[in-house]
Scaffold this motif. Sequence first.
Motif, mmCIF file in Angstrom:
data_model
loop_
_atom_site.group_PDB
_atom_site.id
_atom_site.type_symbol
_atom_site.label_atom_id
_atom_site.label_comp_id
_atom_site.label_asym_id
_atom_site.label_seq_id
_atom_site.Cartn_x
_atom_site.Cartn_y
_atom_site.Cartn_z
ATOM 1 N N ILE A 59 7.240 12.238 -22.996
ATOM 2 C CA ILE A 59 7.976 11.295 -22.135
ATOM 3 C C ILE A 59 7.434 11.344 -20.705
ATOM 4 N N LEU A 60 7.196 12.546 -20.195
ATOM 5 C CA LEU A 60 6.649 12.677 -18.842
ATOM 6 C C LEU A 60 5.255 12.072 -18.737
ATOM 7 N N ALA A 61 4.447 12.240 -19.779
ATOM 8 C CA ALA A 61 3.107 11.653 -19.760
ATOM 9 C C ALA A 61 3.172 10.131 -19.758
ATOM 10 N N ALA A 62 4.089 9.568 -20.531
ATOM 11 C CA ALA A 62 4.240 8.117 -20.560
ATOM 12 C C ALA A 62 4.719 7.580 -19.217
ATOM 13 N N LEU A 63 5.681 8.260 -18.614
ATOM 14 C CA LEU A 63 6.162 7.839 -17.293
ATOM 15 C C LEU A 63 5.077 7.979 -16.227
ATOM 16 N N ALA A 64 4.296 9.042 -16.305
ATOM 17 C CA ALA A 64 3.219 9.237 -15.334
ATOM 18 C C ALA A 64 2.149 8.167 -15.474
ATOM 19 N N ALA A 65 1.803 7.821 -16.709
ATOM 20 C CA ALA A 65 0.795 6.780 -16.924
ATOM 21 C C ALA A 65 1.306 5.428 -16.427
ATOM 22 N N LEU A 66 2.556 5.123 -16.706
ATOM 23 C CA LEU A 66 3.141 3.864 -16.240
ATOM 24 C C LEU A 66 3.195 3.828 -14.714
ATOM 25 N N SER A 67 3.584 4.931 -14.111
ATOM 26 C CA SER A 67 3.634 5.007 -12.654
ATOM 27 C C SER A 67 2.247 4.869 -12.041
ATOM 28 N N ALA A 68 1.246 5.454 -12.678
ATOM 29 C CA ALA A 68 -0.122 5.348 -12.160
ATOM 30 C C ALA A 68 -0.638 3.919 -12.245
ATOM 31 N N VAL A 69 -0.335 3.236 -13.340
ATOM 32 C CA VAL A 69 -0.791 1.849 -13.490
ATOM 33 C C VAL A 69 -0.104 0.941 -12.475
ATOM 34 N N ILE A 70 1.206 1.052 -12.368
ATOM 35 C CA ILE A 70 1.941 0.208 -11.420
ATOM 36 C C ILE A 70 1.534 0.539 -9.985
ATOM 37 N N GLY A 71 1.368 1.826 -9.688
ATOM 38 C CA GLY A 71 0.944 2.227 -8.352
ATOM 39 C C GLY A 71 -0.447 1.727 -8.013
ATOM 40 N N GLY A 72 -1.356 1.790 -8.971
ATOM 41 C CA GLY A 72 -2.712 1.287 -8.745
ATOM 42 C C GLY A 72 -2.741 -0.202 -8.519
ATOM 43 N N VAL A 73 -1.966 -0.927 -9.306
ATOM 44 C CA VAL A 73 -1.909 -2.379 -9.127
ATOM 45 C C VAL A 73 -1.292 -2.742 -7.782
ATOM 46 N N GLN A 126 0.831 -1.205 0.000
ATOM 47 C CA GLN A 126 0.000 0.000 0.000
ATOM 48 C C GLN A 126 0.865 1.254 0.000
ATOM 49 N N LEU A 127 1.945 1.238 0.756
ATOM 50 C CA LEU A 127 2.849 2.385 0.804
ATOM 51 C C LEU A 127 3.522 2.607 -0.550
ATOM 52 N N VAL A 128 3.982 1.530 -1.163
ATOM 53 C CA VAL A 128 4.617 1.638 -2.480
ATOM 54 C C VAL A 128 3.608 2.134 -3.513
ATOM 55 N N GLY A 129 2.401 1.597 -3.458
ATOM 56 C CA GLY A 129 1.359 2.038 -4.396
ATOM 57 C C GLY A 129 1.016 3.501 -4.224
ATOM 58 N N SER A 130 0.890 3.942 -2.991
ATOM 59 C CA SER A 130 0.584 5.353 -2.730
ATOM 60 C C SER A 130 1.718 6.258 -3.200
ATOM 61 N N ALA A 131 2.948 5.839 -2.980
ATOM 62 C CA ALA A 131 4.102 6.632 -3.423
ATOM 63 C C ALA A 131 4.151 6.730 -4.943
ATOM 64 N N LEU A 132 3.865 5.627 -5.627
ATOM 65 C CA LEU A 132 3.870 5.660 -7.095
ATOM 66 C C LEU A 132 2.736 6.521 -7.648
ATOM 67 N N LEU A 133 1.589 6.482 -6.995
ATOM 68 C CA LEU A 133 0.499 7.345 -7.439
ATOM 69 C C LEU A 133 0.838 8.815 -7.218
ATOM 70 N N ALA A 134 1.513 9.121 -6.120
ATOM 71 C CA ALA A 134 1.949 10.502 -5.876
ATOM 72 C C ALA A 134 2.975 10.940 -6.917
ATOM 73 N N CYS A 135 3.867 10.032 -7.297
ATOM 74 C CA CYS A 135 4.852 10.341 -8.343
ATOM 75 C C CYS A 135 4.171 10.600 -9.681
ATOM 76 N N SER A 136 3.132 9.836 -9.977
ATOM 77 C CA SER A 136 2.440 10.044 -11.246
ATOM 78 C C SER A 136 1.748 11.401 -11.278
ATOM 79 N N VAL A 137 1.212 11.831 -10.145
ATOM 80 C CA VAL A 137 0.597 13.164 -10.087
ATOM 81 C C VAL A 137 1.652 14.244 -10.321
ATOM 82 N N ALA A 138 2.812 14.082 -9.716
ATOM 83 C CA ALA A 138 3.893 15.054 -9.907
ATOM 84 C C ALA A 138 4.375 15.068 -11.362
ATOM 85 N N LEU A 139 4.467 13.900 -11.980
ATOM 86 C CA LEU A 139 4.900 13.836 -13.377
ATOM 87 C C LEU A 139 3.869 14.470 -14.308
#
Length: 73
Positions: free
Chosen positions: A51-65, A10-23
């Motif tokens: 590139i930032l949009a692709a990284l943000a989308a990838l981070s959001a998917v991995i964070g959500g999973v 849950q912590l890793v997922g929340s951190a990745l979702l926060a990173c995707s918002v920043a990206l």
Amino acid sequence: MIHQPDTVLQLVGSALLACSVALFALMIVAAAFAARREDSTKRSLTALGVILAALAALSAVIGGVSLAAGTFA
């Protein structure tokens, strides 16, 4: 047996979702700067935005999973 969520996932997922918002925010800033610049700079800022949009989308998917896996594991 009582279900207990995996807090590390849950912590890793929340951190990745926060990173995707920043990206996504950085992508918006890059697009705003690209709208004001000349052709050569505009092209590189547009590429940076993509590139930032692709990284943000990838981070959001991995964070959500990861968040879902931690919640429902």
